[in-house]
Design an enzyme around this catalytic site. Structure first.
Site, PDB file in Angstrom:
ATOM      1  N   GLY A   1       0.831  -1.198   0.000  1.00 26.78           N
ATOM      2  CA  GLY A   1       0.000   0.000   0.000  1.00 26.78           C
ATOM      3  C   GLY A   1       0.865   1.247   0.000  1.00 26.78           C
ATOM      4  O   GLY A   1       1.980   1.247  -0.514  1.00 26.78           O
ATOM      5  N   GLU A   2       0.364   2.306   0.573  1.00 31.36           N
ATOM      6  CA  GLU A   2       1.043   3.600   0.719  1.00 31.36           C
ATOM      7  C   GLU A   2       1.170   4.368  -0.597  1.00 31.36           C
ATOM      8  O   GLU A   2       1.505   5.541  -0.603  1.00 31.36           O
ATOM      9  CB  GLU A   2       2.461   3.450   1.299  1.00 31.36           C
ATOM     10  CG  GLU A   2       2.546   2.810   2.653  1.00 31.36           C
ATOM     11  CD  GLU A   2       3.992   2.711   3.141  1.00 31.36           C
ATOM     12  OE1 GLU A   2       4.900   3.322   2.505  1.00 31.36           O
ATOM     13  OE2 GLU A   2       4.233   2.030   4.141  1.00 31.36           O
ATOM     14  N   GLY A   3       0.962   3.707  -1.743  1.00 24.37           N
ATOM     15  CA  GLY A   3       1.274   4.305  -3.035  1.00 24.37           C
ATOM     16  C   GLY A   3       2.559   3.753  -3.611  1.00 24.37           C
ATOM     17  O   GLY A   3       3.080   4.266  -4.611  1.00 24.37           O
TER      18      GLY A   3
END
Length: 349
Positions: A315-317
């Site tokens: 996740g997080e980008g």
């Protein structure tokens, strides 16, 4: 003054004339026709986006929406709730996965607090709606008005970044337990039982996965979201981070700029954004196939095929940061390769 309706109404299809012109140029480059495969498709897609001035992208940014979720209280994650605020602080230090990969890709990271259950974190953009969403297993995540307001605020934040020169966006998220509302949203939009969608998230024990499935199923049964109404779905079984990412997609698409998706929660946000404005889909670039269980189903409904298969689920980008290199490569191919007609090579195909 922008309204949500004006932003939605500004989203138009890609420019087919520009795309056809680009396809013709690609076919004339010093290579066999179509030999760059999907990289050529990406270059053609970019050509159709009216917000880009040719295949030139000077500034890239990943917007990370950070929020806590009331459904955490149902025991659907093994991570401590405090990890959301702590990891947001780590993002400001530049030491998280997305920060390292974004720097490598030449992108900056903007971290936005849309609902962390803590006092404001220094350095974050403060768009906090509440200190965590409602527990979707007991009631709605938020009111419809809150969802609409956050969609607009996130779209306007995106438009503000565009005035600062950003031409390529990635979306990311951070929030303990957020794969649970993401699974609920995907289940509703794809009309699948949660059993087919719910995954382990951040290493949730597989032997307890049945509990997470039951929580998602309960959330849908209690809230009865209307799959025909994206805002209703987001408000009832979503989360502030999902709404925020959907707002970024609407904002960028409204001025013809691309958004790179990340993992499973971003697919949920994309499903919502595309129900609100179907032409949003043409401005989305799928980075990677998340290892989360419902990813393939979500992407099939989006009619998007991810470029990377790395078994990632951070996740997080982080996946969006990696895919920015592909966008750069597509632009370099288009701009810098020589023409077949000038190469003294005659190809039989």
């Amino acid at each position: 003054m922008q309204t949500l309706s004006s932003i939605i109404n500004a989203i138009v299809p890609l420019d087919n004339v520009a795309m056809a012109r680009t396809a013709t140029r690609l076919n004339g480059l010093v290579k066999p026709t179509g030999s760059f495969g999907r990289l050529e498709h990406l270059a053609i897609q970019l050509a159709g986006m009216r917000g880009l001035s040719g295949h030139h992208i000077d500034r890239k940014q990943i917007i990370v929406m950070v929020a806590d979720h009331g459904v955490y209280d149902e025991g659907v994650t093994i991570s401590p709730k405090s990890a959301t605020a702590i990891h947001a602080q780590n993002m400001m230090k530049g030491i998280t996965g997305v920060c390292v990969l974004a720097e490598n890709a030449g992108a900056d990271v903007k971290v936005v607090d849309v609902g962390i259950d803590s006092d404001p974190v220094p350095g974050l953009v403060n768009m906090k709606v509440e200190r965590g969403s409602g527990n979707i297993a007991q009631g709605p995540a938020m009111s419809r008005q809150q969802a609409e307001d956050l969609l607009l605020a996130s779209a306007c934040l995106t438009l503000e970044q565009i005035t600062n020169g950003v031409q390529l966006f990635g979306v990311g998220e951070l929030g303990m337990a957020n794969t649970t509302p993401a699974a609920a949203v995907v289940s509703v939009f794809t009309d699948n039982d949660p059993q087919q969608i719910v995954g382990i998230g951040a290493n949730f024990p597989s032997e307890r996965l049945h509990h997470k499935v039951a929580v998602v199923r309960q959330a849908i049964e209690i809230n009865r979201p209307d799959a025909r109404d994206s805002i209703d779905v987001l408000a009832k079984v979503g989360g502030y981070d999902l709404v925020g990412m959907a707002g970024v997609m609407l904002g960028a698409a409204s001025v013809g700029l691309p958004v790179i998706l990340d993992g499973f929660p971003s697919y949920a946000a994309a499903l919502a954004a595309c129900r609100i404005a179907p032409d949003v889909r043409h401005y989305l670039i799928p980075s990677h196939l998340s290892a989360e269980k419902g990813s393939i189903i979500a992407l099939q409904h989006l009619q998007l095929a991810p470029y990377l298969h790395l078994d990632m689920r951070l996740g997080e980008g982080s996946g969006a940061a990696l895919a920015m290199h592909l966008v750069d490569a597509a632009c370099a191919m288009y701009n810098n390769m020589g023409l077949l007609a000038e190469s003294n090579i005659v190809l039989p195909f």
